[in-house]
Structures are given as structure tokens and as C-alpha cells.
Scaffold this active site. Structure first.
Site, PDB file in Angstrom:
ATOM      1  N   GLU B  64       0.819  -1.217   0.000  1.00 35.42           N
ATOM      2  CA  GLU B  64       0.000   0.000   0.000  1.00 35.42           C
ATOM      3  C   GLU B  64       0.850   1.262   0.000  1.00 35.42           C
ATOM      4  O   GLU B  64       0.558   2.221  -0.708  1.00 35.42           O
ATOM      5  CB  GLU B  64      -0.943   0.008   1.207  1.00 35.42           C
ATOM      6  CG  GLU B  64      -2.099  -0.975   1.091  1.00 35.42           C
ATOM      7  CD  GLU B  64      -1.730  -2.392   1.480  1.00 35.42           C
ATOM      8  OE1 GLU B  64      -0.597  -2.605   1.951  1.00 35.42           O
ATOM      9  OE2 GLU B  64      -2.571  -3.294   1.324  1.00 35.42           O
ATOM     10  N   HIS B 133     -11.056  -4.039   9.203  1.00 36.47           N
ATOM     11  CA  HIS B 133     -11.594  -3.898   7.848  1.00 36.47           C
ATOM     12  C   HIS B 133     -12.917  -3.134   7.853  1.00 36.47           C
ATOM     13  O   HIS B 133     -13.743  -3.323   6.974  1.00 36.47           O
ATOM     14  CB  HIS B 133     -11.830  -5.275   7.207  1.00 36.47           C
ATOM     15  CG  HIS B 133     -10.589  -6.028   6.885  1.00 36.47           C
ATOM     16  ND1 HIS B 133      -9.782  -6.580   7.840  1.00 36.47           N
ATOM     17  CD2 HIS B 133      -9.996  -6.319   5.697  1.00 36.47           C
ATOM     18  CE1 HIS B 133      -8.756  -7.190   7.256  1.00 36.47           C
ATOM     19  NE2 HIS B 133      -8.859  -7.037   5.966  1.00 36.47           N
TER      20      HIS B 133
END
Lengths: 342, 332
Positions: B64, B133
């Protein structure tokens, strides 16, 4: 210098790569720029001491051959990302010292209009996408610039400068991996000056040579003596050719040394006077290059003197330009946060 | 000559916007984890790789920080990347590039560059994916000058705001609530934009202004519909952009209704509700207030896995109804 030119013509075939590849004028210009970097750093240091520059700065005195050698084979529109120790890269890529001084003095005539200072010095027109205050921050950005070059088929290559400290940042590993997977035209240049601030590479890094990390990303890893211009330039030339041919990235480890401390707060308690003295006296990159140029007949003492004089004038003029330039208006602090839209 | 309007899901609307952007401008490309043949974790990119190829729909490694940095570097040098985070929670891995680089580069370089990158963040709870998440981190990025942060609530806005983001010269962060991806709504065909920085009054009312974001807009509208039977008339403002915030629309509404409630899924403290409340308290609308401002936000906990607990930690329609009723009737 007719005599020097004749000697050059006679001897070139047996000389190191750069002396065969580049003209005498180009090589003398390299010496000029190495002096320009050295004197710029000294001028900035003196201006800081005199209170004309605030904040802090990271001087690259002792690393001039690395900056010049890497940039030697780059075209004007090739791009670099640089580091907190980035003044030399900026000059090597073609920046004018007067606009760099102006930036350090916080003036509107500076490359960043006084908003960036030493740590964000940039010269986008000459392909320097900027120094970076974050260790390793520029590495993925260089990979992105290389992705642009590939997608837009511009033929540009991108050099990412970083220090030994950055090789332990995640960004380094993620960026090298992506550049290798996508075979991007980028050259990773680790200027290993032995210390990340005070922590030596021996204490911070599990392997002896950072270039060995290249194996993990299936790219060539090259170690050069960063204080010998011809060695650095030759490695850079090969890496640039490789990148431009679409063969992907190279990791170059340029082993060098900074004569000064990490920044202005450094008391040099982590290294000995003898060590510093050894690098300054016996392995100074400018002295080494100057000696080679003289030995191979590319320049004589008079020529060297002329370069030193010209550089001294350029530095003095640059500082005067910076002093005389206007400061930004406090009312304009909101400028450049966003793009001004009509 | 209005464009043909169809019913599309929020995810389809985003996909259509990306396809239009790529058709219009060859500099636009997509990057992200598993956005190619997989189609993206939430099938937002879907089959775009078949249409535009792997060179413009790029699967990145699970990197990321590096991936965001590559997108920033590409944007800096002439491309128009749209970078998808698989989950907005993973922005935590890329904060360096978002906050230190993308947001500040133009400023640090004195306006010599711009960074026209778009980043998409599937956000929010309700999928049973637990604490790593399910977060709503938009206020984190909303705190950073140099970024624009948007939260479209409808398929229409998801498409129009994404196209506005791609056209924008500065970095735009789009937070998309995952539970909205399957929600359908009318979406015009072809190119149009919905301006960044402009709130939308979804429902006009006299008694109370609810400022909501993202999925809470729908919940607020449901609550307003339910309270209509009790004679309570609620105005619902969809903030749409949290930076730069459309202050005037909110101020004007509060001056009309004299009551303000902020509803958002992110953790209540130090969030968008605090900002909207303070902004109103600092404005001329303060003198019009008839009651204390109310914030309904997420609980001060991570998002739990158990579905009942998961529902309990973010505002639900009955919570909004109860709080709005109390506020209008002066119970508080």
C-alpha cells in the site's frame, strides 16, 4: 590548454571510461560543478551561522563525486528524486545556485518561493522532482515517475537518490520490487555515507553491502567508490543505458562519506576525529578528481585556479541575490495549498 | 436533451465513471490490489481489465505504501492515476505518501507541481469483517490541508464526483461506504460531474437540520420519513465533501430550522460532527439555535465482529429517530 588537449588525444584509449566518453570541456565542467557544490554547502553553512538561514540543513560536503557521477549520463529531461541531503543533487542536475540560496533564505525568488527550504529544494524545470524530508519518501515517487515515462513512452529515465538509512524503510523494498516486476526505467542510488544520523550501517543493516539487496528484487546491484567520479559515472552510464533500453532498474550503492555532521545539531559523538580526518585528507572526492584530470592532461593549475575563482564569484553573487530578494507576504501563506482554479 | 437515466448500483456507477474517464483521457489509469481479473475485492473495477488491458488496469503487489507512492509519482509527472485501496483501513499503511507527499508537494514546491491523484477507499462497518476492515477514517485525511476528501452517498453522486475528482488538479480522496456498493439509484448516461465542495439538501424541512455523511444520509432520510407522521419536519443535508466543507449550506439551514444534529458513522469524538458543530457555533447561525447541538457518531470502540454488537456501535435509524424526536420536543 593546447598542450593538455594533445595529451588527451594521445592517451585516451587507456584511460578510465569517463575520460574516453566525455570531452575535456565536459570533464572540466564536472570539476567546476563539484567545486560549486562544495562552495555552495560552505556558503550555506556560513549563512546559517550568521543567522541568514533558519531551520536546519544537511550538508553533502564529501559526496560531490556521487551526485555528479550519477547525473553525468542524464539528459536534461530525465528526472531525479532527492533526499534531505540533496543540495548536491540539485546542482548536479542543473539548478542555479542563486535560486537555491534564495530558497534557503526563504525568499520569493527561491525555487519553491520560500515554502520549502533546504529539505524540499527542487528544480522541476531541470527534472529535479524534489528533495524529501522523509527518509525513503522519494523512492516510490521515482518509481511512479518511471511508470509515467513508460506509459507515455517519453524515453525518460528516473534516478532515485537515497541514503543508507532509507534501505531499512519499507518504502525502499516495496518500490524496488514494483520497479523490477514492471521493468521500469529507474535507477536506485543508495549514497551510503556510513551513518543514518548517528547509527552506523553495521549497527542498522543486516548485510554488509546494501547493493546485495538488489538480488532480492532480481536487478543488478553495483558497488562503486562514491568518492571517485569516474567509477560512479561509469556505473550510472551503464544503468541508464539499461533502463533506457527497457531492461529495468539497477541498484547502485555509492560508498561515500559526509565530512560534516548529520545536521546542525550533530555533536559527532558517534565517530572519531581520526576517521573524519582520514576521509577529508586522503579520500576527498574533489582532490581525487582534480588529481586525475591533471595527471591525464585535461587541466593544469591555471585552469583549476580559474574554476575556483569563477565558483567563488558565482557563490558570492548567489548570496547577494538571495539577500536582495523579497520575502513572501504573510498574507500569501494560503497560496499553493491547492491549485488556483479560474 | 437530458441524458438517459438508468438505475445503477453505486459500484456500477463508479465503474462507469472510471470507464468514461479512461475513454476520454489516455492519461487515466487504475492501480490497486486485485483490481484486474479478480475485479476488485468489491467488484468495483469488475471487467474493466478486459476492456482497457493490464497496462491501464494494473494489479499491484500488496504494497500500500509503495503503491500509493507510485500513484503519487505518476500523478506528479503527467498521468492521472486512480488508486484503489482494498479497504480504507489499509490507508494506515500508506499515510506517509498520502499525508507527507501527495498533500504537501504542491505547497512545498511553491506551486511548481500538482498531484492529480484520485484514491478510493472502501470504508465502513456492517460486513462482519471486524475491527481492521471496517473503520471510517475520513476525518483523519480531512484534517490535512492539500487533500480534498469526499463521501458520495448515492450512485448519481458516486459517478459525478469521481469524474470531478479525476478532472481535479489536486489529490482527491474518495470514501465509499461498502454497504452502499449494491444500493441502486438513478444515474444519467455519459459524462457529467458533481462539484466537490458542495453539500446537497436531500430533504427540506423546518424543525431540525440533520447533517449526515455517506450511508448515514440514507438512514437520516428513513428517520425523517418516519417522523413525518409525528408532525416533525426534518431537513437532511448530505455533506458530500468534508474538505473543503460547504459551510454556507449548513449555516443557512440551521438559521431556518434552529436545531442541528450531526450523524456520521466514524467514532464520535474529534470527528466530522465536532467540526460541523464548532463551525455552526462560530457562525451567525449560533444565535438562531433553540437547543444544544447533538452529535450521533460511532461508539468509542473498535468495530466488533458479532453482528449485534457491530450494529450497536454505529447509529441506526431508531437511534436517529429517538434523538431527533427528543431534540425537537425539547427533551434534552
Amino acid at each position: 590548454m593546447a598542450g593538455a588537449s594533445k595529451a588527451v588525444a594521445d592517451n585516451r584509449a587507456n584511460l578510465p571510461f569517463v575520460y574516453r566518453q566525455y570531452s575535456a570541456e565536459q570533464l572540466r565542467n564536472v570539476l567546476h560543478k563539484m567545486y560549486l557544490i562544495r562552495r555552495f554547502e560552505e556558503g550555506a553553512e556560513e549563512s546559517y551561522t550568521r543567522g541568514l538561514i533558519h531551520g536546519t540543513m544537511h550538508l553533502s560536503i564529501g559526496q560531490e563525486a556521487s551526485a555528479m557521477g550519477i547525473c553525468m549520463p542524464l539528459a536534461e529531461d530525465d528526472q531525479i528524486t532527492s533526499t534531505h541531503r540533496g543540495h548536491g543533487h540539485c546542482i548536479a542536475k542543473g539548478a542555479e545556485v542563486k535560486r537555491m540560496f534564495a530558497e534557503f533564505f526563504g525568499k520569493t525568488t527561491g525555487y519553491c518561493k520560500g515554502r520549502g527550504g533546504s529539505m524540499h529544494i527542487a528544480d522541476v524545470g531541470k527534472g529535479n522532482l524534489g528533495a524529501n524530508g522523509i527518509v525513503g519518501g522519494g523512492i516510490p515517487i521515482a518509481v511512479g515517475a518511471a511508470l509515467s515515462a513508460k506509459m507515455m513512452k517519453t524515453g525518460k529515465v528516473v534516478v532515485s537518490f537515497f541514503g543508507d538509512g532509507a534501505n531499512n524503510e519499507g518504502a525502499f523494498h516495496e518500490a524496488l520490487n514494483m520497479a523490477a516486476v514492471w521493468k521500469l526505467p529507474v535507477i536506485f542510488v543508495c549514497e551510503n555515507n556510513g551513518y543514518g544520523m548517528s547509527t552506523s550501517t553495521a549497527r542498522s543493516t543486516a548485510i554488509k553491502n546494501i547493493a546485495e539487496r538488489a538480488a532480492a528484487y532480481s536487478m543488478p546491484g553495483v558497488i562503486v567508490n562514491g568518492n571517485i567520479f569516474s567509477e560512479v559515472a561509469e556505473a550510472s552510464y551503464k544503468a541508464v543505458e539499461c533502463a533506457r533500453a527497457g531492461e529495468g532498474p539497477t541498484l547502485i550503492e555509492s560508498k561515500t562519506y559526509r565530512h560534516r555532521g548529520h545536521s546542525k545539531s550533530d555533536r559527532n559523538r558517534y565517530r572519531s576525529k581520526e576517521e573524519i580526518e582520514d576521509w577529508m585528507s586522503n579520500r576527498d572526492p574533489i582532490t581525487l578528481f582534480e588529481n586525475e584530470l591533471r595527471e591525464f592532461g585535461f587541466i593544469d593549475d591555471k585552469g583549476i585556479e580559474a574554476i575556483r575563482d569563477a565558483v567563488a564569484r558565482e557563490i558570492a553573487d548567489g548570496i547577494e541575490f538571495a539577500k536582495a530578494s523579497p520575502s513572501p507576504d504573510v498574507c500569501d501563506t494560503g497560496n499553493y495549498v491547492y491549485t488556483e482554479q479560474a | 436533451m437530458d441524458a438517459m437515466v438508468r438505475e445503477l448500483s453505486y459500484a456500477q456507477a463508479i465503474q462507469e465513471a472510471m470507464a468514461i474517464a479512461m475513454d476520454m483521457d489516455e492519461r487515466v489509469f487504475l492501480m490497486g490490489e486485485d483490481i484486474g481479473v479478480y475485479g476488485g475485492a468489491f467488484q468495483v473495477t469488475g471487467d474493466l481489465v478486459d476492456r482497457f488491458g493490464t497496462e491501464r488496469v494494473i494489479d499491484t503487489p500488496i504494497s500500500e505504501l509503495g503503491g500509493a507512492g507510485v500513484a503519487v509519482g505518476a500523478a506528479l509527472t503527467g498521468m492521472r492515476p486512480i488508486f484503489e485501496f482494498q479497504f480504507s483501513d489499509f490507508a494506515t499503511l500508506a499515510m506517509e505518501q498520502i499525508v507527507n507527499q501527495a498533500a504537501k508537494m504542491r505547497f512545498m514546491l511553491g506551486g511548481e507541481v500538482s498531484v492529480p491523484v484520485v484514491m478510493r477507499f472502501p470504508a465502513g462497518s456492517g460486513t462482519g469483517a471486524a475491527a481492521q476492515h471496517s473503520q471510517s477514517l475520513e476525518a483523519w485525511l480531512g484534517h490535512v490541508p492539500g487533500l480534498k476528501v469526499i463521501q458520495p452517498a448515492t450512485p448519481h453522486d458516486a459517478k459525478g464526483m469521481l469524474l470531478a475528482a479525476v478532472a481535479d488538479p489536486d489529490p482527491v480522496m474518495i470514501f465509499e461506504h461498502k454497504l452502499l456498493y449494491k444500493v441502486k439509484g438513478p444515474v444519467p448516461e455519459g459524462y457529467y460531474t458533481v462539484p466537490i465542495g458542495k453539500a446537497d439538501i436531500r430533504r427540506e424541512g423546518r424543525d431540525l437540520t440533520i447533517v449526515a455523511t455517506s450511508i448515514m444520509v440514507h438512514k437520516a432520510l428513513d428517520a425523517a420519513a418516519a417522523l413525518e407522521a409525528e408532525g416533525i419536519d426534518i431537513e437532511v443535508i448530505d455533506l458530500r465533501t468534508i474538505r473543503p466543507m460547504d459551510k454556507q449550506t449548513v449555516i443557512d439551514s440551521v438559521k431556518k430550522t434552529s436545531r442541528l444534529m450531526c450523524v456520521y458513522e466514524a467514532v464520535k469524538t474529534l470527528g466530522i460532527g465536532a467540526e460541523v458543530s464548532a463551525m455552526v457555533a462560530e457562525s451567525e447561525a449560533f444565535d438562531y439555535l433553540d437547543a444544544p447541538i447533538v452529535r450521533l457518531g460511532g461508539a468509542e470502540t473498535p468495530i466488533p465482529y458479532n453482528p449485534e454488537l457491530e450494529k450497536a456501535v454505529v447509529p441506526q435509524v431508531p437511534d436517529i429517530i429517538a434523538a431527533a424526536r427528543d431534540l425537537v420536543k425539547g427533551v434534552r
